[in-house]
Design a protein around this motif. Structure first.
Motif, PDB file in Angstrom:
ATOM      1  N   ILE A  79      68.737  32.893  53.823  1.00  0.00           N
ATOM      2  CA  ILE A  79      69.200  31.714  52.822  1.00  0.00           C
ATOM      3  C   ILE A  79      69.062  32.425  51.342  1.00  0.00           C
ATOM      4  CG2 ILE A  79      68.140  30.308  54.593  1.00  0.00           C
ATOM      5  CD1 ILE A  79      65.722  29.943  53.108  1.00  0.00           C
ATOM      6  N   ALA A  80      68.214  33.271  51.041  1.00  0.00           N
ATOM      7  CA  ALA A  80      67.980  33.487  49.708  1.00  0.00           C
ATOM      8  C   ALA A  80      69.255  34.180  49.157  1.00  0.00           C
ATOM      9  CB  ALA A  80      66.857  34.551  49.557  1.00  0.00           C
ATOM     10  N   ALA A  81      69.929  34.911  49.753  1.00  0.00           N
ATOM     11  CA  ALA A  81      71.172  35.711  49.614  1.00  0.00           C
ATOM     12  C   ALA A  81      72.336  34.653  49.454  1.00  0.00           C
ATOM     13  CB  ALA A  81      71.608  36.782  50.452  1.00  0.00           C
ATOM     14  N   ASN A  82      72.468  33.798  50.386  1.00  0.00           N
ATOM     15  CA  ASN A  82      73.482  32.854  50.287  1.00  0.00           C
ATOM     16  C   ASN A  82      73.165  31.763  49.064  1.00  0.00           C
ATOM     17  OD1 ASN A  82      75.536  33.233  52.467  1.00  0.00           O
ATOM     18  ND2 ASN A  82      73.642  33.632  53.516  1.00  0.00           N
ATOM     19  N   ALA A  83      72.093  31.395  49.169  1.00  0.00           N
ATOM     20  CA  ALA A  83      71.624  30.364  47.965  1.00  0.00           C
ATOM     21  C   ALA A  83      71.921  30.963  46.419  1.00  0.00           C
ATOM     22  CB  ALA A  83      70.139  29.709  48.020  1.00  0.00           C
ATOM     23  N   CYS A  84      71.253  32.353  46.379  1.00  0.00           N
ATOM     24  CA  CYS A  84      71.495  32.899  44.979  1.00  0.00           C
ATOM     25  C   CYS A  84      73.214  33.171  44.720  1.00  0.00           C
ATOM     26  CB  CYS A  84      70.697  34.068  44.957  1.00  0.00           C
ATOM     27  SG  CYS A  84      69.024  33.522  44.871  1.00  0.00           S
ATOM     28  N   ARG A  85      73.804  33.310  45.761  1.00  0.00           N
ATOM     29  CA  ARG A  85      75.055  33.789  45.628  1.00  0.00           C
ATOM     30  C   ARG A  85      75.945  32.687  45.094  1.00  0.00           C
ATOM     31  NH1 ARG A  85      79.734  33.324  48.351  1.00  0.00           N
ATOM     32  NH2 ARG A  85      78.788  32.078  50.177  1.00  0.00           N
ATOM     33  N   THR A  86      75.499  31.316  45.289  1.00  0.00           N
ATOM     34  CA  THR A  86      76.258  30.259  44.658  1.00  0.00           C
ATOM     35  C   THR A  86      76.173  30.059  43.360  1.00  0.00           C
ATOM     36  OG1 THR A  86      74.556  28.642  45.290  1.00  0.00           O
ATOM     37  CG2 THR A  86      76.055  29.021  47.162  1.00  0.00           C
ATOM     38  N   GLN A  87      75.030  30.940  42.836  1.00  0.00           N
ATOM     39  CA  GLN A  87      74.627  30.705  41.412  1.00  0.00           C
ATOM     40  C   GLN A  87      74.873  31.617  40.581  1.00  0.00           C
ATOM     41  OE1 GLN A  87      72.917  27.430  40.444  1.00  0.00           O
ATOM     42  NE2 GLN A  87      73.988  27.180  42.679  1.00  0.00           N
ATOM     43  N   THR A  88      75.074  32.903  41.070  1.00  0.00           N
ATOM     44  CA  THR A  88      75.192  33.904  40.029  1.00  0.00           C
ATOM     45  C   THR A  88      75.873  34.921  40.790  1.00  0.00           C
ATOM     46  OG1 THR A  88      74.279  35.502  38.443  1.00  0.00           O
ATOM     47  CG2 THR A  88      72.926  34.959  40.526  1.00  0.00           C
ATOM     48  N   ASN A  89      76.564  36.217  40.029  1.00  0.00           N
ATOM     49  CA  ASN A  89      76.959  37.366  40.815  1.00  0.00           C
ATOM     50  C   ASN A  89      75.839  37.942  41.264  1.00  0.00           C
ATOM     51  OD1 ASN A  89      79.727  36.977  40.365  1.00  0.00           O
ATOM     52  ND2 ASN A  89      79.374  37.456  38.239  1.00  0.00           N
TER      53      ASN A  89
END
Length: 673
Positions: free
Chosen positions: A85-95
């Motif tokens: 969930i951290a990787a997919n949530a952060c991916r939506t916000q930044t590279n």
């Protein structure tokens, strides 16, 4: 700030503190290997005795004290789900650096913010923050002074457990070299509350609940404007105002593994708080946390959640699902088997949503099929666009399902079935009585002479016969078509008067003794079976359905004994219990006359075989092997044909086969007792 630069505020008085659970040598070894999961396991083990004692009280229906909430809701996030969930949530916000847990089939777009603000409102030992740091920064060697300053100002964690939060703070500081802001919300000191009752009475009341409500507290920075207190409580006042400031902000990313606690186990103070502040989500603590989490999101923010997978389907979480489906867009979701993590007390799911509804978007929904190698299996499915365990679903599909249940693994044809009639349209489904004292009213049928058991069609008919006992449907073991008449109930007028004042006071009594279809509440086989009955009183565990005028009871029975009904029931409620609401919500496509005639005849054959089998079993008759084999073959043939007809009627040939496993042919007379 502490002298070491970390921002770690314990607000108020901790009611149930926990010492740091591992030795310095063990913690140093974990720092070297990056093994936060091992520290979490050690912390859980350190709390095990207290948690067992509190849970024993719960099982004995004793109220848990407010200071026990942190312990009984303690479940640290499995590392692979945290990474997912951290990787997919952060991916939506930044590279971000490539991660094996990024779902390559998900539709979250990258906003390219460069840096993100982050909140974990139930931080525990910090596994989700650790996962976010891995996703965004890669390794501790990549941390720069600029990153340190940003995280110190824009990453926040809340908890009500000082021990767990201290692990999170120390891990982020010593492993990552980062100092997020941590707030441990405990009960305010009485000295501070007394000062507020004079200076700000309206603030004193909500502050009394923070030690049990944690980040759910409705504190805002404006509550503290202009409030002056004495020097003796000024530090505490400042700490709470800083926590209110953090709770008033919105964040790019919110990551949460919310505490799970059902309303039946709430301490009185928590029940009153949730009734007042979260009335639509009060039935489970996890639901209230998810509703609050949506409020913390920026306009394009991402919410990552690890939660009980019942949130996806069961009725009590329907308000949470409706909120998420209305206000957010699902990016990716994974559902695990109930036994996937031995440390979890419930089956788990994990998902990421974006704030704002995008009706044209399709989410990527993953199903982990077994309990072995969960981390590896999750990585594999995330990186495999063509995996059979991946489903691309637009969330408008869920608008047609019961209580907007997220039945994402259903085939398109199965989804369409929910757009038609439901089983409740053709059958009145009722829950039976609970005596409150089975020993006083029930006896095994084998111990009561047949001439003392009435064969009645109504309560009035029962009284006319003047006999003391009636047959009683109590569910029993998994069995289809006919049988499980194992008990009788004392039901003469005197006994009924007592029953009317005990247990659940005889609900649905107008249906007693009527012809019905009954089933067993609990099935450990993951399958469902129903039986014909009449002339009986029925129990909670042997709930009944009464087919409405104009519909054929045998046709409905054929449907309930088919693989089609089991398929939908398992999708609606993946637990062992079959609830009345689950049955009512089943899709039911009325058959045309030709199909109805075939189903009627096949079900009649099955009932006849099962009745002969049960009567021989109840009479302790020795059945010759060739008779048992003939009955077995007749049932298997008829059930297979019922499945074939209904699979074709419901368009499920791509997901179901008509064959019936031999273990599901429920005969008793030829087997062991």
């Amino acid at each position: 700030m502490r002298p070491d630069g970390s921002h770690f505020l314990v607000l108020g008085e901790s009611g149930d503190p926990v010492a740091f659970p591992v030795t310095e040598e063990r913690f140093s070894a974990a720092l070297q290997s990056g093994d936060l999961d091992g520290i979490c396991r050690a912390y859980e083990k350190g709390c095990e005795a207290r948690r067992r004692a509190y849970n024993t009280d719960k099982w004995r229906h004793r109220k848990i004290p407010p200071e026990a909430v942190a312990t009984v809701t303690q479940l640290f996030t499995p590392e692979s789900l945290a990474d997912y969930i951290a990787a997919n949530a952060c991916r939506t916000q930044t590279n971000i650096a490539d991660s094996p847990f990024v779902d390559c089939g998900s539709n979250g777009s990258t906003c390219g913010k460069g840096a993100v603000s982050l909140l974990d409102p139930a931080v525990g030992c910090g596994m989700l923050m650790h996962a976010a740091a891995k996703a965004l920064f890669g390794t501790p060697s990549c941390i720069t002074d600029e990153i340190r300053r940003w995280v110190g100002a824009h990453w926040v964690g809340f908890d009500i457990d000082p021990g767990a939060a201290s692990v999170a703070m120390r891990w982020m500081k010593e492993y990552w070299g980062l100092c997020p802001r941590f707030y441990v919300l405990c009960k305010p000191t009485e000295e501070y509350l007394e000062a507020l009752r004079v200076a700000a009475p309206t603030l004193a009341e909500p502050l009394q609940s923070v030690g049990i409500a944690g980040a759910l507290s409705r504190l805002s920075l404006g509550d503290f404007d202009g409030v002056e207190v004495g020097e003796n409580v000024r530090a505490e006042h400042y700490a709470f105002s800083e926590a209110a400031r953090a709770l008033s902000c919105r964040y790019d990313v919110v990551l949460v593994n919310p505490p799970y606690l059902s309303s039946s186990d709430y301490p009185d103070a928590l029940r009153a708080f949730l009734q007042k502040e979260y009335p639509d989500f009060r039935r489970d603590l996890a639901g209230a946390f998810l509703a609050r989490a949506v409020d913390w999101l920026c306009a394009d923010g991402a919410l990552g959640v690890v939660c009980p997978y019942g949130i996806l389907t069961i009725k009590q979480f329907a308000p949470v699902r409706k909120l998420l489906l209305r206000e957010t867009t699902f990016v990716t979701l994974t559902q695990l088997q109930v036994t996937s993590y031995r440390r979890a007390v419930v089956g788990l799911a994990a998902f990421v949503v974006l704030n704002g509804r995008n009706r044209s978007s399709k989410g990527s929904f993953l199903l982990i099929p077994d309990r072995r190698g969960i981390s590896e299996r999750l990585r594999s499915i995330c990186r495999s666009p063509d995996s059979p365990y991946r489903f691309s679903v637009g969330q408008e599909r869920f608008e047609a399902t019961p209580n907007q249940a997220m039945l994402f693994s259903l085939s398109p044809a199965a989804f369409d079935c929910y757009r038609g009639a439901r089983l409740s349209d053709v059958m009145e489904i009722r829950q039976g009585l609970a005596t409150g004292n089975n020993a006083a009213f029930l006896r095994p049928a084998s111990e009561v002479p047949a001439d003392r058991i009435a064969d009645a069609v109504s309560i009035e008919d029962f009284d006319r016969q003047g006999l003391p006992y009636a047959r009683y449907l109590k569910g029993g073991r998994f069995r289809k078509w006919y049988g499980n008449f194992d008990y009788v109930i004392r039901f003469d007028p005197e006994a009924r008067a007592r029953l009317a004042e005990s247990g659940n006071r005889m609900p649905s009594r107008q249906y007693y003794f009527k012809p019905c279809i009954t089933w067993t509440l609990v099935s450990s086989k993951g399958v469902f079976g129903a039986r014909l009955a009449e002339g009986c009183v029925f129990d909670v565990g042997g709930s009944c359905g009464f087919v409405k005028d104009g519909h054929d009871r045998l046709v409905v029975l054929a449907y309930l004994c088919s693989k089609v009904a089991t398929y939908f029931l398992n999708a609606q409620n993946p637990t062992a219990n079959v609830q009345v609401g689950d049955l009512k919500a089943l899709p039911y496509l009325p058959p045309d006359p030709a199909l109805a005639a075939k189903l009627h005849d096949l079900a009649a054959r099955c009932v006849a075989v099962a009745r002969d089998d049960w009567q021989d079993y109840a009479a302790n008759v020795s059945v010759p092997p060739e008779v048992h084999r003939a009955r077995f073959s007749a049932l298997k043939e008829a059930e297979t044909e019922i499945n074939r007809l209904l699979i074709d009627r419901y368009g499920l040939s791509d997901v179901l086969t008509p064959d019936v496993p031999e273990r599901l042919i429920t005969l008793k007379s030829g087997g062991s007792r």
